[in-house]
Design a protein around this motif. Structure first.
Motif, PDB file in Angstrom:
ATOM      1  N   GLY A  57      37.228 106.145  48.590  1.00  0.00           N
ATOM      2  CA  GLY A  57      38.333 106.173  48.933  1.00  0.00           C
ATOM      3  C   GLY A  57      39.263 107.421  48.652  1.00  0.00           C
ATOM      4  N   SER A  61      35.841 110.305  54.325  1.00  0.00           N
ATOM      5  CA  SER A  61      35.412 109.781  55.650  1.00  0.00           C
ATOM      6  C   SER A  61      36.772 110.121  56.866  1.00  0.00           C
ATOM      7  N   THR A  62      38.014 109.763  56.327  1.00  0.00           N
ATOM      8  CA  THR A  62      39.065 110.082  56.907  1.00  0.00           C
ATOM      9  C   THR A  62      39.274 111.544  57.568  1.00  0.00           C
TER      10      THR A  62
HETATM   11  P1  ADP Z   1      36.325 107.820  51.379  1.00  0.00           P
HETATM   12  O1  ADP Z   1      35.319 108.044  52.715  1.00  0.00           O
HETATM   13  O2  ADP Z   1      36.368 109.061  50.624  1.00  0.00           O
HETATM   14  O3  ADP Z   1      35.405 106.760  50.547  1.00  0.00           O
HETATM   15  P2  ADP Z   1      38.115 107.100  53.059  1.00  0.00           P
HETATM   16  O4  ADP Z   1      38.462 108.382  53.918  1.00  0.00           O
HETATM   17  O5  ADP Z   1      37.223 106.070  54.023  1.00  0.00           O
HETATM   18  O6  ADP Z   1      37.483 107.530  51.720  1.00  0.00           O
HETATM   19  O7  ADP Z   1      39.356 106.101  52.848  1.00  0.00           O
HETATM   20  C1  ADP Z   1      40.549 106.854  52.203  1.00  0.00           C
HETATM   21  C2  ADP Z   1      41.783 105.741  51.831  1.00  0.00           C
HETATM   22  O8  ADP Z   1      42.144 105.307  53.275  1.00  0.00           O
HETATM   23  C3  ADP Z   1      40.958 104.623  51.067  1.00  0.00           C
HETATM   24  O9  ADP Z   1      41.978 104.031  50.473  1.00  0.00           O
HETATM   25  C4  ADP Z   1      40.827 103.674  52.657  1.00  0.00           C
HETATM   26  O10 ADP Z   1      41.005 102.233  52.130  1.00  0.00           O
HETATM   27  C5  ADP Z   1      41.991 104.072  53.537  1.00  0.00           C
HETATM   28  N1  ADP Z   1      41.510 103.876  54.968  1.00  0.00           N
HETATM   29  C6  ADP Z   1      40.619 104.307  55.552  1.00  0.00           C
HETATM   30  N2  ADP Z   1      40.524 103.848  56.812  1.00  0.00           N
HETATM   31  C7  ADP Z   1      41.412 103.196  56.784  1.00  0.00           C
HETATM   32  C8  ADP Z   1      42.094 102.331  58.086  1.00  0.00           C
HETATM   33  N3  ADP Z   1      41.519 102.501  59.200  1.00  0.00           N
HETATM   34  N4  ADP Z   1      43.068 101.506  57.768  1.00  0.00           N
HETATM   35  C9  ADP Z   1      43.879 101.401  56.457  1.00  0.00           C
HETATM   36  N5  ADP Z   1      43.125 102.051  55.500  1.00  0.00           N
HETATM   37  C10 ADP Z   1      42.090 102.913  55.570  1.00  0.00           C
END
Ligand code: ADP
Ligand code: MG
Length: 260
Positions: A57, A61-62
């Motif tokens: 979180g 990934s974002t």
């Molecule tokens: P990581 O890869 O470090 O686990 P992410 O980048 O997947 O983290 O997610 C960062 C935050 O953004 C998290 O709180 C996640 O729930 C939220 N998030 C990611 N993608 C989405 C989306 N498409 N819609 C809503 N929230 C998202």
């Protein structure tokens, strides 16, 4: 950027001398009220290997998804290979070809053989003649150790083999940058090594890489720099050995205690 010091990029004795291939400048991204990325700054030099760490979180990934524009940023700027990320069309397709991505989930085309998975991009996107694409695909499958599986379908392969095909498929496009987003976290332990070995080989061959992975062995063997994220921010960046043995922030210390 201003808060970065010279020793931040000195991992494995290789101070990046190449030009900046990827520049992430004060990038922020929200999902509704949730701040997924907050003013992230990161430069990746040609040939550099950056490992991104952080709790679930934290925005890893974002960040990857913004770089190949699976997500758009709310503010800030991403410059790849000297140009702002393209919005759409042929330029966006070219970006996706230049930035190879391997995800946690096995994302091969299920209805195509291993060989076809690797041949598809070069023939369709790069317009490489089929015979040439097949020849190169076989060489790449050989390089990742799955040459004997070329006529199989993805479901007939182990997870580790599928990830290695996914790497071969990305490499077939001659990417300038490879993004890995937890490529081994869905694998059984005995398969992790075979994927990491391929990634280490790529790093040694000079591929520019951004890899989200908690595999410290990989970070220590291959990374020039480790970036630690927490709640959408990069809170620490440093050379791998220093980061793992003496993290400077309490957040990083807490995080490491959960994965060590
Ligand atoms: P990581 O890869 O470090 O686990 P992410 O980048 O997947 O983290 O997610 C960062 C935050 O953004 C998290 O709180 C996640 O729930 C939220 N998030 C990611 N993608 C989405 C989306 N498409 N819609 C809503 N929230 C998202
Ligand atoms: Mg993630």
């Amino acid at each position: 950027t201003a808060d970065r010091t010279a020793d931040d990029t000195a991992g494995n004795g290789t101070v990046p001398s190449g030009r900046v291939l990827l520049s992430i400048e004060s990038v922020s991204k929200r999902f509704g009220d949730l701040v997924a990325l907050s003013e992230v700054d990161l430069d990746v030099h040609e040939g550099e290997v950056v490992v991104v760490l952080g709790a679930s979180g934290s925005g890893k990934s974002t960040l990857c998804r913004c770089v190949n524009r699976l997500e758009t940023v709310d503010s800030g700027r991403i410059v790849f290979d000297g140009r702002d990320l393209p919005q759409e069309g042929a330029a966006l397709a070219a970006l996706r070809a230049d930035v190879g991505m391997v995800f946690q989930s096995f994302n091969l085309f299920a209805h195509k053989t291993v060989l076809e998975n690797v041949v598809l991009g070069p023939t369709r996107v790069r317009k490489v003649p089929r015979a040439e694409a097949v020849e190169e695909a076989r060489a790449l499958l050989d390089r990742v150790g799955v040459r004997d599986k070329e006529s199989r379908y993805p479901a007939e392969l182990s997870g580790g083999q599928q990830q290695r095909v996914a790497i071969a498929r990305a490499l077939a496009m001659h990417p300038k940058l490879m993004l890995f987003d937890e490529p081994t976290s869905a694998l059984d332990p005995e398969m992790i090594r075979e994927v990491l070995d391929v990634m280490v080989g790529l790093a040694r061959d000079g591929m520019t890489m951004v890899a989200v992975t908690h595999e410290m062995g990989f970070a220590r063997r291959a990374a020039d720099r480790v970036v630690f994220m927490d709640h959408g921010r990069i809170v620490e960046t440093g050379e791998p050995d220093a980061f793992f043995t003496a993290p400077r922030t309490e957040r990083a210390r807490d995080f490491l205690s959960t994965i060590l």
